[in-house]
Design an enzyme around this catalytic site. Structure first.
Site, PDB file in Angstrom:
ATOM      1  CG  HIS A   1      -0.441   0.380   2.504  1.00  0.00           C
ATOM      2  ND1 HIS A   1      -1.210   0.916   3.505  1.00  0.00           N
ATOM      3  CD2 HIS A   1       0.817   0.268   3.011  1.00  0.00           C
ATOM      4  CE1 HIS A   1      -0.453   1.130   4.574  1.00  0.00           C
ATOM      5  NE2 HIS A   1       0.771   0.747   4.302  1.00  0.00           N
TER       6      HIS A   1
ATOM      7  CB  CYS B 106       3.374   5.711   5.089  1.00  0.00           C
ATOM      8  SG  CYS B 106       3.864   4.982   6.657  1.00  0.00           S
TER       9      CYS B 106
ATOM     10  CG  HIS C  84       5.349   0.726   2.707  1.00  0.00           C
ATOM     11  ND1 HIS C  84       4.643   1.860   2.343  1.00  0.00           N
ATOM     12  CD2 HIS C  84       4.855   0.378   3.920  1.00  0.00           C
ATOM     13  CE1 HIS C  84       3.807   2.194   3.306  1.00  0.00           C
ATOM     14  NE2 HIS C  84       3.905   1.301   4.267  1.00  0.00           N
TER      15      HIS C  84
ATOM     16  CG  HIS D   9       2.385  -3.166   6.469  1.00  0.00           C
ATOM     17  ND1 HIS D   9       3.438  -2.850   7.282  1.00  0.00           N
ATOM     18  CD2 HIS D   9       1.937  -1.986   5.955  1.00  0.00           C
ATOM     19  CE1 HIS D   9       3.621  -1.531   7.271  1.00  0.00           C
ATOM     20  NE2 HIS D   9       2.728  -0.980   6.460  1.00  0.00           N
TER      21      HIS D   9
ATOM     22  CG  ASP E 235      -2.918 -13.258   0.809  1.00  0.00           C
ATOM     23  OD1 ASP E 235      -2.045 -12.587   1.375  1.00  0.00           O
ATOM     24  OD2 ASP E 235      -2.762 -14.455   0.494  1.00  0.00           O
ATOM     25  CG  HIS E 236       0.192 -12.715  -2.147  1.00  0.00           C
ATOM     26  ND1 HIS E 236      -0.075 -13.272  -0.931  1.00  0.00           N
ATOM     27  CD2 HIS E 236       1.490 -13.025  -2.425  1.00  0.00           C
ATOM     28  CE1 HIS E 236       1.000 -13.919  -0.501  1.00  0.00           C
ATOM     29  NE2 HIS E 236       1.966 -13.780  -1.372  1.00  0.00           N
TER      30      HIS E 236
ATOM     31  CD  GLU F 109      -0.222  -0.115   8.652  1.00  0.00           C
ATOM     32  OE1 GLU F 109      -1.286   0.173   8.079  1.00  0.00           O
ATOM     33  OE2 GLU F 109       0.600   0.751   9.020  1.00  0.00           O
TER      34      GLU F 109
END
Lengths: 135, 135, 135, 135, 135, 135
Positions: C15, C34, C40, C42, C80-81, C125
């Site tokens: 994100h 950020c 980047h 998480h 996810d992913h 997070e």
């Protein structure tokens, strides 16, 4: 050079520690409350390590999706939600101590994983008691 | 005699697993959902181990404040909140698998740490998938 | 009387925090690192809580297998992913802060879970930064 | 003002989820692999919360040594290394789901702890499935 | 609607539980080995929760960088690597039990955080003993 | 063949890092805030590993109940709720760094455990700083 990748898995099982050829007194003396004839159980946590060389093409040591599938078939499907003493052939005559479970899992994985890789097994019986076996 | 001290660190990064010289189909087949062209990401956790002898005078193997600073400069400043594929020179032509990231980190640390010490790197890509590299 | 059951899940995503209608300077000032335009990522960890009454017949508050399936379909398959900014419709115009992600997940689950139950969402997070939302 | 202190404990037990008055087919349908007639097991982790006011003299809400002893006698001695279905009177006619176990533990503690305190029970059946009960 | 964000922090400190106005015998009886006159110590882990509404503009409830800085100044700089009894003014006449430490931290944070937010403090003295305070 | 079993334990202690024969300035320079003359403290976590062969009769490498008792007597009773510098003879003239504490624990265990077993000690001073010693 030594590179190892690891994959965690888990299974929940019942077991009892005892020897059929010992008296109840001796089993109690050696195995204590782990000798409850009605069984007790654990959330076993497993960490499988695979040691080898990086495949220059993919950047993978081994495809972890394939390793995950082998662990599922050989370990989780065989041991999860099972009574180790009653439901698992390897423990029909073998006491399911964490040491023996680690060795059994290592032997099952060894048959399915390319011999060019070394294998290690870390098995947590509880967060405070665990074992490693490297063959 | 073997004494090792360890320091944990972490960095949060985006990455994509693929080879530019492969077709989309082949990248999908090999790297699956890790080949999302828009990237995905991880909270990477790193454990650096330094093996050597205790300094009799201080009782330290190595001053962990100095190790912490080297990890910050070489790893955290270089990789945290970065896109590994786009922002990090080492991965311009190298697939940022956890295996390759572990090797890259080890190589970066090796240049900054006295050769009298051995170095190990453990890198968690997720709590269930991790790698160790010892050079 | 208050009984709640919880189920953990996780997803790994990329994100970037920023507002399209702000200058780069303002985005950097408010969102810092950020705001990396290359993203980047998480390992998000999610804990869903369901509050209600025990079904006297089964002893379950809710069948956790069904809850697990709903979380898979509504959250894991969707996030996810993925790149939250680019791949997830809910964040096309909404900044994917952990606060907003928690609210989005809660709203998605609320539509699929019987209104007789209350829902809570806890979203990590990182291991040090997390949020809870209870609707 | 709300002050709560917590104490963690754990016990390892076997159990089976089923109803004697249901057919095998119905038990399998509802409880799946948790209905293994040979039992399976878990490392249950328990967190007991006690809410009240600080004793100005000692600075304690409650002496945690006393709480630890009550948890040992009421929960650990009663449930650790036991088969919940066969060895524990409370589950002779009650399905030992994590919900019911949490309620049984809360009821046992409620009888031993001064009514001026509120009690909460958080019970982990696995690291991913858990329940809270507050009476 | 209830939204809370959390930030973890930690500090390592020495302390002794006792009352100056009690005899050694009474201190030993009430505080046991926590009354070692030479002190013992803990790695305290702190989780601060802030409850409020999302800022529609940023998507933040509160800027966690600012919260992190307040925790550093008010808690970590004041308590880390300190002897709570000797070095920290708040405990000159107050027994540094985990209950009292939680209240002291809450009071320090309350003065620095906008009253539109509610604050909660969770303080782990050990992984098995912890306390929450919400004012 | 290599089989190792592990047992976790913990102790909470105060300590100060310094050398009596150094000036305050030099101690501050080398040991920083760890040189607080009033001490600070930690929740030390210990993992003891025992390497050997499985006893074919019991399936145990070593009876973990016996290992647990040795750790209690040699480590927990000696170090828990103590000031390492003032209360523990081994540190009267030895700086209680995590490296030295690991070596002291290893030496104490070595005297009590059958020489047919190898011993390893992993000592966490904090969740981020730890040491291993294998003799």
């Amino acid at each position: 050079m030594s590179l190892t990748i690891y994959r965690k898995a888990h299974f929940n099982a019942a077991h009892r520690l005892y020897r059929k050829d010992w008296s109840d007194e001796k089993n109690d003396e050696v195995f204590g409350k782990c000798n409850n004839p009605n069984y007790h159980g654990h959330n076993y946590q497993l960490i499988v390590g695979i040691t080898g060389e990086i495949d220059k093409e993919t950047g993978y040591l081994i495809d972890i999706k394939i390793l995950k599938q082998i662990i599922k078939e050989e370990v989780e499907d065989a041991l999860d939600h099972k009574n180790l003493n009653l439901d698992v052939p390897e423990f029909k005559e073998l006491n399911p101590t964490m040491e023996n479970i680690a060795v059994v899992i290592w032997n099952k994985l060894r048959k399915k994983i390319d011999p060019k890789y070394d294998i290690s097994v870390k098995l947590f019986e509880t967060p405070r008691n665990f074992a490693t076996y490297t063959g």
